[in-house]
Design a protein around this motif. Structure first.
Motif, PDB file in Angstrom:
ATOM      1  N   ARG A  25       0.881  -1.264  -0.103  1.00  0.00           N
ATOM      2  CA  ARG A  25       0.049  -0.077  -0.178  1.00  0.00           C
ATOM      3  C   ARG A  25       0.918   1.274  -0.070  1.00  0.00           C
ATOM      4  N   MET A  26       2.007   1.266   0.683  1.00  0.00           N
ATOM      5  CA  MET A  26       2.867   2.321   0.658  1.00  0.00           C
ATOM      6  C   MET A  26       3.642   2.590  -0.479  1.00  0.00           C
ATOM      7  N   GLU A  27       3.774   1.385  -1.172  1.00  0.00           N
ATOM      8  CA  GLU A  27       4.342   1.645  -2.510  1.00  0.00           C
ATOM      9  C   GLU A  27       3.360   2.248  -3.613  1.00  0.00           C
ATOM     10  N   GLU A  28       2.055   1.877  -3.413  1.00  0.00           N
ATOM     11  CA  GLU A  28       1.050   2.653  -4.237  1.00  0.00           C
ATOM     12  C   GLU A  28       0.714   4.119  -3.983  1.00  0.00           C
ATOM     13  N   GLY A  29       1.329   4.431  -2.749  1.00  0.00           N
ATOM     14  CA  GLY A  29       1.278   6.010  -2.548  1.00  0.00           C
ATOM     15  C   GLY A  29       0.529   6.181  -1.325  1.00  0.00           C
ATOM     16  N   GLU A  57       7.593   4.441   9.607  1.00  0.00           N
ATOM     17  CA  GLU A  57       8.608   5.620   9.541  1.00  0.00           C
ATOM     18  C   GLU A  57       9.933   5.576   8.695  1.00  0.00           C
ATOM     19  N   PRO A  58      10.520   4.411   8.685  1.00  0.00           N
ATOM     20  CA  PRO A  58      11.821   4.177   8.082  1.00  0.00           C
ATOM     21  C   PRO A  58      11.696   3.937   6.470  1.00  0.00           C
ATOM     22  N   LEU A  59      10.295   3.387   6.036  1.00  0.00           N
ATOM     23  CA  LEU A  59       9.953   3.193   4.864  1.00  0.00           C
ATOM     24  C   LEU A  59       9.338   4.252   4.092  1.00  0.00           C
ATOM     25  N   ARG A  60       9.034   5.497   4.620  1.00  0.00           N
ATOM     26  CA  ARG A  60       8.460   6.528   3.818  1.00  0.00           C
ATOM     27  C   ARG A  60       9.783   7.132   3.126  1.00  0.00           C
TER      28      ARG A  60
END
Length: 101
Positions: A25-29, A57-60
């Motif tokens: 989901r984070m890779e999708e924005g 946090e570290p993946l942002r």
């Protein structure tokens, strides 16, 4: 494995079953922790949002802001627009400058 050496023990987290979903989901924005928390909560996540935020946090992505170039102009040399409308302060300044010479 030496039980006294905690480095040998891989800690499990209640977030582990949801990590691949969160990363996708984070890779999708989707970077809003509240939104993702609601989504994984609906999937059965029993934990708190604090754990999710610390994982995210570290993946942002690192966001760098552009510096704003500021400059000053002499009075009456530049007007500001709000949308497509001249702001009232600039309107009165221009009106006074043009018509009261």
């Amino acid at each position: 494995m030496d039980p006294r050496n905690t480095n040998d023990v891989k800690k499990t987290s209640i977030l582990d079953p949801y990590k691949s979903y969160i990363k996708a989901r984070m890779e999708e924005g989707y970077l809003n922790a509240v939104v993702l928390f609601d989504e994984i909560k609906a999937q059965g996540y029993p934990g708190q949002i604090r754990l999710l935020r610390s994982f995210m946090e570290p993946l942002r992505p690192v966001v760098s802001t552009k510096a704003t170039l500021r400059y000053e102009t002499a009075s009456g040399k530049q007007a500001c627009l709000i949308g497509k409308t001249l702001c009232m302060s600039c309107y009165y300044l221009i009106k006074q400058t043009l018509f009261n010479r």
